[in-house]
Scaffold this active site. Sequence first.
Site, PDB file in Angstrom:
ATOM      1  CB  THR B  27      -4.056   2.790 -11.193  1.00 37.82           C
ATOM      2  OG1 THR B  27      -3.850   1.776 -10.207  1.00 37.82           O
ATOM      3  CG2 THR B  27      -4.496   4.072 -10.502  1.00 37.82           C
ATOM      4  CB  CYS B  33      -4.480   4.013  -2.993  1.00 36.40           C
ATOM      5  SG  CYS B  33      -4.237   2.486  -2.065  1.00 36.40           S
ATOM      6  CG  HIS B  50      -2.393   2.302  -6.929  1.00 39.88           C
ATOM      7  ND1 HIS B  50      -3.492   1.752  -7.556  1.00 39.88           N
ATOM      8  CD2 HIS B  50      -2.703   2.331  -5.614  1.00 39.88           C
ATOM      9  CE1 HIS B  50      -4.418   1.467  -6.646  1.00 39.88           C
ATOM     10  NE2 HIS B  50      -3.954   1.802  -5.454  1.00 39.88           N
TER      11      HIS B  50
END
Lengths: 211, 166
Positions: B27, B33, B50
């Site tokens: 990711t 995040c 994620h």
Amino acid sequence: MELIQRIQPLHLDVLKEAGNIGAGNAATALSSLLNKTIDMKVPAVRVVSFQEVQALAGGAETLVVAAFLRITGEAPGSMFLILQKSEAEHLAAALTGQRVDIGNDDLEEMAVSALQETSNILAGSYLSALSDFTSINMQPSVPALAIDMAGALLDAGFVEMSQVGDYAIVIDTVMEEPEKTGESASIGQFFLLPDPDAFRQIFRALGVNMP
Amino acid sequence: MTVTEKQIIKVGMADWKAVSAPDAIRTSGLGSCVGIVIYDDKRHTAALAHIMLPDSKMARNKALNRAKFADTAIADVLLALKAKGCSAFQLKAKMAGGAQMFSFSSGSDMMRIGPRNAEAVKHILKENNIPLLAEDTGGNKGRTITFYPETTSLHIRTIHQGETVI
């Protein structure tokens, strides 16, 4: 009904119009700062996924220089000034008269401070025009500047919208030097991301109903 | 003879996917995040989520995207790993992200979303008795992470500090 279903093409047109008023004022400020003609306009107001916002800024992993500020008041939101590496170098050189290599860790403090101050002036003039036009009180925070992956930097602007859905409404402003053409004409972009609660206020102020 | 190419499966924001060796999973552009990897090192199977927000109670719409929140994303990941035959007691975790990309003098709660995401993930892992073997969280750097179930190594790429492996 969810926010995204209540926003019609008419609403996006109204936001575009409001954005162009902010952009026009910011362009005047930047033109006098750089002593040359700068055009700023809102090509479109987009309802896009968070991924697509990253793409608008050049891609999740792309190195960008971003100034971020929060707007408080009746229509809260987030604002970003996004400069690609070459754009930031160009703008910093025009402001300080010195060449800068962005991404190099000993980035001149003066360049950072010049870019930060510029984003402060641009955001201030953009928002004051928008605020006058809508008669909505908007107070920008002092912008914070960071140089990193676009995706990582934009996260900060998604916190509010991500609580109501999986998209953002982006008032995307491009800044260009009209005397130049092609890639080198672009000097940066602005994203205005209103918080979910701001839309009702903005549309009411502009005399547009929202179901 | 066919040669199976290693693939790198990409996971977008507010999403999760599962993968088995020799494939890897990635990711990109984690800021506040958190990228959480839960894996079974005997089966060489892993899932990467994620997540954007710490708690699904923050959702203001009913039709919420479960992959966006730490609690619901991890619950779904655990079910998916179980469905793939992973045993709960074999599961381990690694995570990265949870940065605070911009520093403001007024430390509002919203700006602390990165650290809050990381704390929430740790709490949920603990509740599920999943050991967190390694983490690279906090700070003010963006991260792109790639997990290789074959070696259980998590590669973390940053702009200013290059690549590290945990």
